[in-house]
Scaffold this motif. Structure first.
Motif, PDB file in Angstrom:
ATOM      1  N   THR A  75     -15.646   6.747   8.436  1.00 23.11           N
ATOM      2  CA  THR A  75     -15.976   7.068   7.045  1.00 23.11           C
ATOM      3  C   THR A  75     -14.915   7.960   6.405  1.00 23.11           C
ATOM      4  O   THR A  75     -14.602   7.806   5.232  1.00 23.11           O
ATOM      5  CB  THR A  75     -17.357   7.735   6.939  1.00 23.11           C
ATOM      6  OG1 THR A  75     -17.386   8.904   7.752  1.00 23.11           O
ATOM      7  CG2 THR A  75     -18.459   6.790   7.368  1.00 23.11           C
ATOM      8  N   LEU A  83       0.848  -1.197   0.000  1.00 26.35           N
ATOM      9  CA  LEU A  83       0.000   0.000   0.000  1.00 26.35           C
ATOM     10  C   LEU A  83       0.880   1.243   0.000  1.00 26.35           C
ATOM     11  O   LEU A  83       2.009   1.207   0.475  1.00 26.35           O
ATOM     12  CB  LEU A  83      -0.905   0.020   1.231  1.00 26.35           C
ATOM     13  CG  LEU A  83      -1.924  -1.090   1.376  1.00 26.35           C
ATOM     14  CD1 LEU A  83      -2.558  -1.037   2.759  1.00 26.35           C
ATOM     15  CD2 LEU A  83      -2.992  -0.970   0.316  1.00 26.35           C
ATOM     16  N   ILE A  86      -8.563   5.611   2.306  1.00 24.56           N
ATOM     17  CA  ILE A  86      -8.088   4.289   1.893  1.00 24.56           C
ATOM     18  C   ILE A  86      -8.542   3.946   0.472  1.00 24.56           C
ATOM     19  O   ILE A  86      -7.763   3.457  -0.337  1.00 24.56           O
ATOM     20  CB  ILE A  86      -8.564   3.228   2.900  1.00 24.56           C
ATOM     21  CG1 ILE A  86      -7.875   3.437   4.256  1.00 24.56           C
ATOM     22  CG2 ILE A  86      -8.289   1.818   2.391  1.00 24.56           C
ATOM     23  CD1 ILE A  86      -8.441   2.621   5.388  1.00 24.56           C
ATOM     24  N   PHE A  87      -9.804   4.226   0.141  1.00 23.16           N
ATOM     25  CA  PHE A  87     -10.350   3.748  -1.114  1.00 23.16           C
ATOM     26  C   PHE A  87     -10.272   4.743  -2.275  1.00 23.16           C
ATOM     27  O   PHE A  87     -10.399   4.349  -3.413  1.00 23.16           O
ATOM     28  CB  PHE A  87     -11.805   3.313  -0.922  1.00 23.16           C
ATOM     29  CG  PHE A  87     -11.927   2.099  -0.051  1.00 23.16           C
ATOM     30  CD1 PHE A  87     -11.352   0.903  -0.436  1.00 23.16           C
ATOM     31  CD2 PHE A  87     -12.582   2.157   1.155  1.00 23.16           C
ATOM     32  CE1 PHE A  87     -11.446  -0.221   0.370  1.00 23.16           C
ATOM     33  CE2 PHE A  87     -12.683   1.037   1.964  1.00 23.16           C
ATOM     34  CZ  PHE A  87     -12.112  -0.152   1.573  1.00 23.16           C
ATOM     35  N   LEU A  88     -10.085   6.020  -1.987  1.00 17.92           N
ATOM     36  CA  LEU A  88      -9.965   6.997  -3.062  1.00 17.92           C
ATOM     37  C   LEU A  88      -8.491   7.259  -3.353  1.00 17.92           C
ATOM     38  O   LEU A  88      -7.653   7.218  -2.458  1.00 17.92           O
ATOM     39  CB  LEU A  88     -10.653   8.301  -2.684  1.00 17.92           C
ATOM     40  CG  LEU A  88     -12.167   8.212  -2.427  1.00 17.92           C
ATOM     41  CD1 LEU A  88     -12.690   9.544  -1.976  1.00 17.92           C
ATOM     42  CD2 LEU A  88     -12.891   7.729  -3.667  1.00 17.92           C
ATOM     43  N   ALA A  89      -8.202   7.548  -4.595  1.00 19.19           N
ATOM     44  CA  ALA A  89      -6.811   7.840  -4.967  1.00 19.19           C
ATOM     45  C   ALA A  89      -6.405   9.158  -4.307  1.00 19.19           C
ATOM     46  O   ALA A  89      -7.079  10.174  -4.462  1.00 19.19           O
ATOM     47  CB  ALA A  89      -6.690   7.949  -6.485  1.00 19.19           C
ATOM     48  N   PHE A 149     -12.043   5.685   5.564  1.00 15.39           N
ATOM     49  CA  PHE A 149     -12.326   4.890   4.368  1.00 15.39           C
ATOM     50  C   PHE A 149     -12.143   5.716   3.097  1.00 15.39           C
ATOM     51  O   PHE A 149     -11.722   5.184   2.075  1.00 15.39           O
ATOM     52  CB  PHE A 149     -13.725   4.291   4.412  1.00 15.39           C
ATOM     53  CG  PHE A 149     -13.851   3.126   5.345  1.00 15.39           C
ATOM     54  CD1 PHE A 149     -12.815   2.220   5.501  1.00 15.39           C
ATOM     55  CD2 PHE A 149     -15.003   2.928   6.069  1.00 15.39           C
ATOM     56  CE1 PHE A 149     -12.919   1.142   6.364  1.00 15.39           C
ATOM     57  CE2 PHE A 149     -15.127   1.861   6.930  1.00 15.39           C
ATOM     58  CZ  PHE A 149     -14.083   0.959   7.075  1.00 15.39           C
ATOM     59  N   SER A 150     -12.451   7.001   3.172  1.00 13.79           N
ATOM     60  CA  SER A 150     -12.235   7.831   1.982  1.00 13.79           C
ATOM     61  C   SER A 150     -10.753   7.953   1.661  1.00 13.79           C
ATOM     62  O   SER A 150     -10.369   8.004   0.498  1.00 13.79           O
ATOM     63  CB  SER A 150     -12.855   9.213   2.179  1.00 13.79           C
ATOM     64  OG  SER A 150     -12.114   9.988   3.090  1.00 13.79           O
ATOM     65  N   VAL A 184      -1.556   6.036   2.497  1.00 13.62           N
ATOM     66  CA  VAL A 184      -2.757   5.293   2.893  1.00 13.62           C
ATOM     67  C   VAL A 184      -2.553   4.659   4.269  1.00 13.62           C
ATOM     68  O   VAL A 184      -3.459   4.673   5.112  1.00 13.62           O
ATOM     69  CB  VAL A 184      -3.112   4.234   1.824  1.00 13.62           C
ATOM     70  CG1 VAL A 184      -4.222   3.326   2.303  1.00 13.62           C
ATOM     71  CG2 VAL A 184      -3.482   4.908   0.526  1.00 13.62           C
ATOM     72  N   ALA A 194      -4.750   5.610   7.470  1.00 11.93           N
ATOM     73  CA  ALA A 194      -5.491   4.561   8.174  1.00 11.93           C
ATOM     74  C   ALA A 194      -5.117   4.525   9.654  1.00 11.93           C
ATOM     75  O   ALA A 194      -5.989   4.344  10.518  1.00 11.93           O
ATOM     76  CB  ALA A 194      -5.224   3.208   7.521  1.00 11.93           C
TER      77      ALA A 194
END
Length: 133
Positions: free
Chosen positions: A119, A56, A125-128, A122-123, A60, A64
């Protein structure tokens, strides 16, 4: 003859303590939000944290970890406030007092901002991370 009256300041301490516990959830989210986005900006503009860790991006992983810490802080404040709310209700009088109300609000705000921290994490982690810049 001069008389002095003594003010018992210890009666205000439970109120002040619960007031500060009520603010822990929103403050943890605010600090995490600012730290996370400032870290992302520094990473994208200055080229910091461009390495990988465990497959990763390091950005990120840092986001996290910040999100987990902020969620833990908010969650622990909610647990503490819940215990305090139960104690206040058990020892309280027939009418609700300020400390009981503040303890209940601290429970609700702590839980709400623990969810907000998750939340937001998570943004990250999952968004570039650098695509919006």
């Amino acid at each position: 003859m001069m008389t002095t009256t003594s003010v018992d300041e210890s009666s205000n301490r439970p109120f002040l303590g619960m007031f500060l516990v009520t603010l822990i959830g929103p403050l943890s989210w605010g600090v995490f939000f600012l730290a996370g986005y400032l870290t992302a900006e520094a990473s994208c503009f200055l080229g910091l944290f461009q390495r990988t860790a465990a497959g990763l991006d390091l950005l990120v992983v840092i986001a996290a970890a910040l999100g987990l810490a902020a969620t833990l802080v908010s969650g622990l404040s909610a647990v503490y406030a819940y215990r305090r709310w139960r104690r206040e209700r058990a020892t309280g009088s027939e009418t609700e007092n300020v400390n009981t109300f503040l303890a209940l609000m601290a429970v609700l705000l702590g839980a709400l901002f623990a969810l907000a921290n998750l939340t937001t994490a998570f943004s990250f982690i999952f968004l570039a991370p650098c695509s919006w810049i």
